[in-house]
Write a protein that holds these residues in place. Structure first.
Motif, PDB file in Angstrom:
ATOM      1  N   MET A   1      66.517 -26.645 -39.430  1.00 55.70           N
ATOM      2  CA  MET A   1      66.719 -27.929 -38.803  1.00 55.70           C
ATOM      3  C   MET A   1      66.038 -27.935 -37.439  1.00 55.70           C
ATOM      4  SD  MET A   1      67.843 -30.916 -39.074  1.00 55.70           S
ATOM      5  CE  MET A   1      69.312 -31.498 -39.811  1.00 55.70           C
ATOM      6  N   GLY A   2      66.143 -26.806 -36.735  1.00 57.27           N
ATOM      7  CA  GLY A   2      65.526 -26.717 -35.420  1.00 57.27           C
ATOM      8  C   GLY A   2      64.015 -26.860 -35.483  1.00 57.27           C
ATOM      9  N   GLN A   3      63.412 -26.260 -36.522  1.00 62.82           N
ATOM     10  CA  GLN A   3      61.963 -26.378 -36.674  1.00 62.82           C
ATOM     11  C   GLN A   3      61.557 -27.815 -36.963  1.00 62.82           C
ATOM     12  OE1 GLN A   3      61.152 -23.524 -39.754  1.00 62.82           O
ATOM     13  NE2 GLN A   3      60.477 -21.975 -38.271  1.00 62.82           N
ATOM     14  N   ALA A   4      62.348 -28.503 -37.771  1.00 65.10           N
ATOM     15  CA  ALA A   4      62.047 -29.896 -38.091  1.00 65.10           C
ATOM     16  C   ALA A   4      62.126 -30.769 -36.842  1.00 65.10           C
ATOM     17  CB  ALA A   4      63.009 -30.405 -39.157  1.00 65.10           C
ATOM     18  N   LEU A   5      63.147 -30.552 -36.043  1.00 59.28           N
ATOM     19  CA  LEU A   5      63.289 -31.332 -34.813  1.00 59.28           C
ATOM     20  C   LEU A   5      62.163 -31.029 -33.828  1.00 59.28           C
ATOM     21  CD1 LEU A   5      67.150 -31.136 -34.362  1.00 59.28           C
ATOM     22  CD2 LEU A   5      65.799 -33.097 -35.126  1.00 59.28           C
ATOM     23  N   GLN A   6      61.763 -29.759 -33.754  1.00 61.71           N
ATOM     24  CA  GLN A   6      60.658 -29.392 -32.872  1.00 61.71           C
ATOM     25  C   GLN A   6      59.364 -30.048 -33.343  1.00 61.71           C
ATOM     26  OE1 GLN A   6      60.954 -27.684 -29.957  1.00 61.71           O
ATOM     27  NE2 GLN A   6      58.824 -28.238 -29.630  1.00 61.71           N
ATOM     28  N   TYR A   7      59.156 -30.097 -34.651  1.00 55.93           N
ATOM     29  CA  TYR A   7      57.971 -30.750 -35.207  1.00 55.93           C
ATOM     30  C   TYR A   7      57.940 -32.220 -34.807  1.00 55.93           C
ATOM     31  CZ  TYR A   7      54.707 -32.740 -38.551  1.00 55.93           C
ATOM     32  OH  TYR A   7      53.667 -33.426 -39.121  1.00 55.93           O
ATOM     33  N   ILE A   8      59.076 -32.887 -34.969  1.00 55.10           N
ATOM     34  CA  ILE A   8      59.146 -34.307 -34.595  1.00 55.10           C
ATOM     35  C   ILE A   8      58.851 -34.481 -33.111  1.00 55.10           C
ATOM     36  CG2 ILE A   8      60.728 -36.269 -34.324  1.00 55.10           C
ATOM     37  CD1 ILE A   8      62.074 -35.312 -36.920  1.00 55.10           C
ATOM     38  N   LYS A   9      59.414 -33.619 -32.295  1.00 52.41           N
ATOM     39  CA  LYS A   9      59.185 -33.710 -30.852  1.00 52.41           C
ATOM     40  C   LYS A   9      57.710 -33.532 -30.535  1.00 52.41           C
ATOM     41  CE  LYS A   9      60.590 -31.780 -26.444  1.00 52.41           C
ATOM     42  NZ  LYS A   9      61.344 -30.729 -25.757  1.00 52.41           N
ATOM     43  N   ASN A  10      57.046 -32.596 -31.221  1.00 47.16           N
ATOM     44  CA  ASN A  10      55.617 -32.361 -30.977  1.00 47.16           C
ATOM     45  C   ASN A  10      54.755 -33.520 -31.465  1.00 47.16           C
ATOM     46  OD1 ASN A  10      56.239 -29.869 -29.898  1.00 47.16           O
ATOM     47  ND2 ASN A  10      55.791 -28.750 -31.767  1.00 47.16           N
ATOM     48  N   GLN A  11      55.229 -34.256 -32.455  1.00 48.81           N
ATOM     49  CA  GLN A  11      54.465 -35.373 -33.007  1.00 48.81           C
ATOM     50  C   GLN A  11      54.791 -36.703 -32.331  1.00 48.81           C
ATOM     51  OE1 GLN A  11      52.052 -34.788 -35.280  1.00 48.81           O
ATOM     52  NE2 GLN A  11      52.609 -32.641 -35.054  1.00 48.81           N
ATOM     53  N   GLN A  12      55.674 -36.683 -31.379  1.00 49.37           N
ATOM     54  CA  GLN A  12      56.151 -37.913 -30.763  1.00 49.37           C
ATOM     55  C   GLN A  12      55.038 -38.801 -30.203  1.00 49.37           C
ATOM     56  OE1 GLN A  12      59.132 -37.419 -27.757  1.00 49.37           O
ATOM     57  NE2 GLN A  12      59.448 -39.606 -27.514  1.00 49.37           N
ATOM     58  N   PRO A  13      54.056 -38.281 -29.469  1.00 49.13           N
ATOM     59  CA  PRO A  13      53.022 -39.186 -28.946  1.00 49.13           C
ATOM     60  C   PRO A  13      52.301 -39.964 -30.047  1.00 49.13           C
ATOM     61  CG  PRO A  13      52.882 -37.054 -27.858  1.00 49.13           C
ATOM     62  CD  PRO A  13      53.864 -36.908 -28.982  1.00 49.13           C
ATOM     63  N   GLY A  14      51.962 -39.288 -31.131  1.00 51.54           N
ATOM     64  CA  GLY A  14      51.299 -39.980 -32.235  1.00 51.54           C
ATOM     65  C   GLY A  14      52.207 -40.966 -32.934  1.00 51.54           C
ATOM     66  N   LEU A  15      53.455 -40.596 -33.103  1.00 54.57           N
ATOM     67  CA  LEU A  15      54.401 -41.489 -33.764  1.00 54.57           C
ATOM     68  C   LEU A  15      54.699 -42.723 -32.921  1.00 54.57           C
ATOM     69  CD1 LEU A  15      56.871 -38.819 -35.179  1.00 54.57           C
ATOM     70  CD2 LEU A  15      55.224 -40.172 -36.473  1.00 54.57           C
ATOM     71  N   MET A  16      54.689 -42.566 -31.619  1.00 53.81           N
ATOM     72  CA  MET A  16      54.963 -43.711 -30.735  1.00 53.81           C
ATOM     73  C   MET A  16      53.884 -44.780 -30.864  1.00 53.81           C
ATOM     74  SD  MET A  16      57.862 -43.190 -29.405  1.00 53.81           S
ATOM     75  CE  MET A  16      57.903 -44.454 -28.164  1.00 53.81           C
ATOM     76  N   ALA A  17      52.673 -44.381 -31.255  1.00 52.93           N
ATOM     77  CA  ALA A  17      51.601 -45.363 -31.423  1.00 52.93           C
ATOM     78  C   ALA A  17      51.979 -46.401 -32.474  1.00 52.93           C
ATOM     79  CB  ALA A  17      50.300 -44.669 -31.812  1.00 52.93           C
ATOM     80  N   TYR A  18      52.675 -45.973 -33.525  1.00 53.58           N
ATOM     81  CA  TYR A  18      53.085 -46.911 -34.574  1.00 53.58           C
ATOM     82  C   TYR A  18      54.143 -47.883 -34.085  1.00 53.58           C
ATOM     83  CZ  TYR A  18      50.510 -43.952 -37.753  1.00 53.58           C
ATOM     84  OH  TYR A  18      49.523 -43.259 -38.369  1.00 53.58           O
ATOM     85  N   ILE A  19      54.953 -47.439 -33.152  1.00 52.83           N
ATOM     86  CA  ILE A  19      55.999 -48.301 -32.612  1.00 52.83           C
ATOM     87  C   ILE A  19      55.425 -49.283 -31.599  1.00 52.83           C
ATOM     88  CG2 ILE A  19      58.125 -48.331 -31.233  1.00 52.83           C
ATOM     89  CD1 ILE A  19      58.774 -45.599 -32.495  1.00 52.83           C
ATOM     90  N   GLU A  20      54.511 -48.798 -30.773  1.00 50.93           N
ATOM     91  CA  GLU A  20      53.990 -49.612 -29.671  1.00 50.93           C
ATOM     92  C   GLU A  20      52.880 -50.556 -30.100  1.00 50.93           C
ATOM     93  OE1 GLU A  20      52.966 -46.575 -26.893  1.00 50.93           O
ATOM     94  OE2 GLU A  20      55.048 -46.205 -26.337  1.00 50.93           O
ATOM     95  N   ASP A  21      52.140 -50.212 -31.162  1.00 48.95           N
ATOM     96  CA  ASP A  21      51.014 -51.034 -31.584  1.00 48.95           C
ATOM     97  C   ASP A  21      51.272 -51.531 -33.004  1.00 48.95           C
ATOM     98  OD1 ASP A  21      48.635 -52.236 -32.222  1.00 48.95           O
ATOM     99  OD2 ASP A  21      47.387 -50.491 -31.797  1.00 48.95           O
ATOM    100  N   GLY A  22      51.527 -52.794 -33.134  1.00 45.38           N
ATOM    101  CA  GLY A  22      51.830 -53.366 -34.441  1.00 45.38           C
ATOM    102  C   GLY A  22      50.649 -53.399 -35.392  1.00 45.38           C
ATOM    103  N   ASN A  23      49.442 -53.105 -34.922  1.00 43.93           N
ATOM    104  CA  ASN A  23      48.258 -53.119 -35.772  1.00 43.93           C
ATOM    105  C   ASN A  23      48.041 -51.799 -36.511  1.00 43.93           C
ATOM    106  OD1 ASN A  23      47.486 -55.771 -35.057  1.00 43.93           O
ATOM    107  ND2 ASN A  23      46.675 -54.980 -33.135  1.00 43.93           N
ATOM    108  N   CYS A  24      48.768 -50.754 -36.133  1.00 42.08           N
ATOM    109  CA  CYS A  24      48.615 -49.447 -36.778  1.00 42.08           C
ATOM    110  C   CYS A  24      49.309 -49.467 -38.139  1.00 42.08           C
ATOM    111  CB  CYS A  24      49.222 -48.340 -35.925  1.00 42.08           C
ATOM    112  SG  CYS A  24      48.338 -48.017 -34.406  1.00 42.08           S
ATOM    113  N   GLU A  25      48.646 -48.878 -39.120  1.00 41.32           N
ATOM    114  CA  GLU A  25      49.239 -48.755 -40.447  1.00 41.32           C
ATOM    115  C   GLU A  25      49.544 -47.292 -40.719  1.00 41.32           C
ATOM    116  OE1 GLU A  25      47.056 -50.602 -43.571  1.00 41.32           O
ATOM    117  OE2 GLU A  25      46.516 -52.310 -42.328  1.00 41.32           O
TER     118      GLU A  25
END
Length: 71
Positions: free
Chosen positions: A1-25
Motif C-alpha cells: 500500500m505504501g508503494q502505491a501511495l508513493q507512486y501516486i505522490k510521484n505522479q501528482q504533477p502529471g495527474l494534476m494536469a488532467y484536473i486543471e486543464d479540461g482539454n487533456c484526455e
C-alpha cells in the motif's frame, strides 16, 4: 500500500494536469486493448453448449491471457 501511495505522490504533477486543464484526455488504449479479444469473441462464447463447455472456454481463455502477460 505504501508503494502505491508513493507512486501516486510521484505522479501528482502529471495527474494534476488532467484536473486543471479540461482539454487533456486520459488515454485508455491499454485497457481497451486488453479486453478487445474477449469482447470480439463474445458471440463465440454463446455457443459453449452447456455450463461445462463455458467453464472450459473460461479456463482456456484465462490460460491464453496469462501466457500473453508472461511474454
Amino acid at each position: 500500500m505504501g508503494q502505491a501511495l508513493q507512486y501516486i505522490k510521484n505522479q501528482q504533477p502529471g495527474l494534476m494536469a488532467y484536473i486543471e486543464d479540461g482539454n487533456c484526455e486520459i488515454p485508455n488504449n491499454l485497457a481497451e486493448n486488453s479486453i478487445r479479444p474477449f469482447t470480439v469473441g463474445g458471440k463465440n462464447w454463446l455457443f459453449a453448449g452447456n455450463p461445462k463447455g463455458a467453464t472450459a472456454n473460461a479456463i482456456v481463455y484465462s490460460l491464453m491471457k496469462r501466457q500473453k502477460l508472461m511474454t
